[in-house]
Design an enzyme around this catalytic site. Structure first.
Site, short mmCIF file in Angstrom:
data_model
loop_
_atom_site.label_atom_id
_atom_site.label_comp_id
_atom_site.label_asym_id
_atom_site.label_seq_id
_atom_site.Cartn_x
_atom_site.Cartn_y
_atom_site.Cartn_z
N GLY A 192 54.69 61.04 53.72
CA GLY A 192 53.80 59.87 53.69
C GLY A 192 54.37 58.67 52.98
O GLY A 192 53.62 57.79 52.54
N GLU A 411 56.73 96.13 62.48
CA GLU A 411 55.74 95.21 61.86
C GLU A 411 54.81 95.98 60.92
O GLU A 411 54.44 95.48 59.87
CB GLU A 411 54.94 94.47 62.94
CG GLU A 411 55.75 93.56 63.83
CD GLU A 411 56.59 92.54 63.09
OE1 GLU A 411 56.22 92.13 61.99
OE2 GLU A 411 57.66 92.17 63.63
P1 ADP Z 1 57.68 59.68 55.74
O1 ADP Z 1 57.84 58.19 55.71
O2 ADP Z 1 57.59 60.28 54.38
O3 ADP Z 1 58.68 60.39 56.58
P2 ADP Z 1 55.29 59.01 57.13
O4 ADP Z 1 54.65 58.09 56.16
O5 ADP Z 1 56.00 58.39 58.27
O6 ADP Z 1 56.28 60.00 56.40
O7 ADP Z 1 54.18 60.02 57.65
C1 ADP Z 1 54.03 60.36 59.00
C2 ADP Z 1 52.59 60.65 59.32
O8 ADP Z 1 52.14 61.78 58.57
C3 ADP Z 1 51.64 59.56 58.95
O9 ADP Z 1 51.50 58.64 59.98
C4 ADP Z 1 50.34 60.28 58.66
O10 ADP Z 1 49.63 60.51 59.86
C5 ADP Z 1 50.79 61.63 58.16
N1 ADP Z 1 50.77 61.73 56.69
C6 ADP Z 1 51.82 61.94 55.89
N2 ADP Z 1 51.43 62.02 54.60
C7 ADP Z 1 50.10 61.84 54.58
C8 ADP Z 1 49.11 61.82 53.55
N3 ADP Z 1 49.46 62.01 52.27
N4 ADP Z 1 47.83 61.63 53.89
C9 ADP Z 1 47.48 61.45 55.18
N5 ADP Z 1 48.35 61.46 56.20
C10 ADP Z 1 49.65 61.66 55.93
#
Ligand code: ADP
Length: 626
Positions: A192, A411
């Site tokens: 995120g 398993e």
């Molecule tokens: P990073 O930049 O760390 O690779 P992103 O910000 O691009 O990750 O996250 C990709 C997607 O994951 C976002 O568009 C969102 O939908 C989801 N996501 C990631 N972290 C969160 C969070 N803490 N809360 C809600 N959604 C999240």
């Protein structure tokens, strides 16, 4: 269009050149050639009537009026031979060679000019500010605020300060406080980081300039640096604003390490330009640079010094509470059945990042849509999780009865050990339905996230992994390739226990392996060590694995009755969840107790026949839920 024109021009030049070469070849081979010695012989026999020199190439015409050519080694000596004979000699200027050379040089020059022209065009295209690559969004356009982000409250708190600085910079200036110019968000992919940066701009209602580090690094030295300057020029004209650089490691990798793609010089210049620009704007500019990376370990130390990216925020995959909150955030965007609650799902998804959880919710929605439901139920989430973790069911896979039986025992072996070992995580699911690369699966789920793992826990994990191979050997007296993945994971854990976490009595509390400190798994290496130490490490790892395997065999021998029961039931119902597994274990315990009281009865009482009722009831239950 320009590319098409350039290609057409190159094709045209090449075809003209080819035609010219063909013409030359034809001119050269108009007359047959003859050996020099043969020509001399014919000359001595007075058969030649005419000679035509073009340089040292001579065309002869004989009495029959046939013309042939040869190359003479020494023209003066040859002329001496000709003298006194009645032969007409003409000398032609070697115009042909001259034209040939002129045309060839002309073509080379033309080709060089075309190449230069096309390079110039590329350079121009690259160096003009790539406005398509720069994403400029206003806070409102972004539509993301802190409400959309869950599970990373510490990072949010840190960035709230930035929001208030961008909103009310005068409050900070009044007391002479300066906000960090740059903030580095570091963590694994999908946690995120980008979203959080957008949310800062969204909360503060300021423009958001987004650029990826890889967009700066180009083929031509200086292009990246000029882009950096353009980016900051535009940002300075629109303060207050956020500049977001994703994958900053692409441009900011340590100059000493020599890693990273792209030319060293270009990258070095781009990094320098970035450092200069960051030093260049003052706090009165109200620009905050946010950068994201999952390789902070390779970043140049100059970037991290105070005054540049002086604040670093770690964003790690969320814990169980965070996962529940993220699921709720994404659950709000889909239609959920009232029965759905995310406690169990959050527990069942350890290690999932925000992006993976968002994907899980979407997969569940797709499952529900495929089934024609207008609301997502718990079973959709469970299936979506299995699909993400284990891959798609291989429904068409045909297995022989014997292979299925071995798989069921394999398993069941894992399952029983997971149940019996005190330090092991609770059993969640056991299945012999092939999915993805795996033929079967035994899933365990921790009750809570582990901040640290104990030696006993890790040892139990290895014993459970050994359960599959142990069961196969115990029942079928044979080894199969089915244990490949288990053995690989077990060896990895055992090696880490000895080399990383100092859990060997013989070697003591010493680390022989270091991680890079980044967020990408598998980067790091063994520290330098002597042969004896390396041998000792291998011995310790091997002993640990063997002792765990022996323990697995010992427990399964004691529980052979239960092993048979579970395997037979698995063959009938294919999948058992934790609760169903417990029912069978209880049933088996009762039967074994009865067998102890009545020595007439033996393990044979725990047969498939009697378990059929359990299997049937489980089968019926499965039919209802699916
Ligand atoms: P990073 O930049 O760390 O690779 P992103 O910000 O691009 O990750 O996250 C990709 C997607 O994951 C976002 O568009 C969102 O939908 C989801 N996501 C990631 N972290 C969160 C969070 N803490 N809360 C809600 N959604 C999240």
């Amino acid at each position: 269009m320009a590319i098409l024109a350039r290609n057409l021009l190159v094709c045209f030049l090449f075809s003209v050149l080819a035609m010219f070469m063909a013409l030359l070849w034809f001119m050269e081979h108009r007359h047959p050639t003859q050996d020099y010695s043969e020509v001399v012989e014919r000359l001595n026999n007075n058969q030649i009537i005419r000679l035509e020199f073009t340089g040292n190439r001579v065309a002869f015409t004989d009495r029959d009026n046939h013309t042939f050519v040869t190359t003479v080694p020494d023209v003066t000596k040859f002329l001496e031979r000709v003298q006194g004979k009645n032969i007409r000699v003409t000398v032609k200027e070697d115009r042909f060679n001259l034209i040939y050379m002129t045309i060839i040089s002309g073509f080379v020059v033309a080709l060089i000019m075309v190449a230069w022209w096309s390079l110039q065009r590329n350079r121009k295209e690259d160096s003009k500010f790539a406005s398509e690559k720069l994403v400029r969004l206003s806070g409102k356009q972004l539509g993301i605020t802190f409400k959309d982000i869950a599970g990373i409250s510490e990072a949010k708190e840190e960035l709230e300060e930035v929001v208030s600085f961008l909103k009310y910079p005068e409050n900070f200036k009044k007391v002479g406080a300066t906000i960090p110019k740059g903030i580095l968000l570091q963590g694994p992919p999908g946690t995120g980081k980008t979203m959080l940066s957008k949310a800062v701009a969204g909360e503060a209602g300021v423009p958001f300039y987004s650029f990826s580090g890889s967009d700066f690094v180009e083929m031509f030295v200086g292009v990246g640096a000029s882009r950096v300057r353009d980016l900051f020029k535009e940002a300075k004209a629109n303060t207050p604003c956020i500049v977001f650089i994703d994958e900053i490691d692409a441009v900011g990798a340590s100059r000493a390490s020599g890693s990273s793609a792209g030319g060293q010089e270009e990258r070095g210049q781009t990094l320098n330009a970035l450092l200069v620009e960051m030093d260049g704007f003052g706090t009165e500019d109200a620009i905050v640079v946010l950068a994201a990376t999952n390789r902070p370990d390779i970043l140049d130390s100059a970037l991290k010094r105070p005054g540049r990216f002086d604040r670093q925020i770690n964003i790690l995959p969320p814990d169980v509470k965070g996962r529940k909150q993220i699921l709720e955030v994404h659950g709000r965007k889909v239609s959920l059945h009232p029965e759905v609650e995310f406690d169990d799902l959050a527990r069942a998804t350890p290690g999932f990042t925000g992006a993976e959880l968002a994907n899980l919710v979407n997969e569940a929605a797709l499952m529900a849509a495929r089934k024609g439901r207008d609301q997502i139920v718990n079973a959709d989430f469970e299936k979506a999780r299995d699909r993400i973790l284990m891959g798609v069911e291989r429904k068409g896979m045909v297995m022989s009865e014997r292979d299925r039986k071995i798989l069921a025992y394999h398993e069941a072996g894992h399952g029983i050990l997971a149940k019996k070992l005190p330090h092991s995580d609770p059993l969640h699911k056991i299945t012999i339905v092939p999915r993805g690369m795996a033929l079967g699966q035994t899933q365990q789920l921790p009750i809570s996230d582990h901040p640290a793992y104990s030696k006993e826990y890790l040892r139990s994990k290895i014993i459970v992994l050994m359960g599959g191979r142990a069961a196969e050997e115990l029942i079928f007296k044979q080894q199969t390739t089915g244990a490949q993945g288990d053995l690989r994971t077990a060896t990895q854990i055992a090696t880490d226990m000895i080399c990383k976490w100092g859990m060997s009595k013989t070697l003591g509390p010493q680390a022989f392996f270091i991680d890079s400190g980044g967020f990408i798994e598998g980067v790091g290496g063994r520290l330098p060590m002597g042969h004896d130490t390396a041998r000792l490490i291998d011995k310790e790892v091997n002993e640990l694995l063997c002792s765990c395997y022996d323990e697995a065999v010992r427990i399964l021998k004691e529980e052979q009755c239960l092993l048979k029961n579970i395997a037979e039931i698995l063959l009938q119902v294919e999948t058992l969840d934790g609760e169903e597994f417990d029912i069978i274990v209880e049933c088996s315990i009762k039967k074994e107790a009865a067998a102890k009281e009545d020595p007439e009865q033996s393990c044979s009482t725990c047969t498939v026949k009697e378990n059929c009722s359990v299997a049937q009831s489980i089968g019926e239950a499965n039919a209802i839920t699916s």
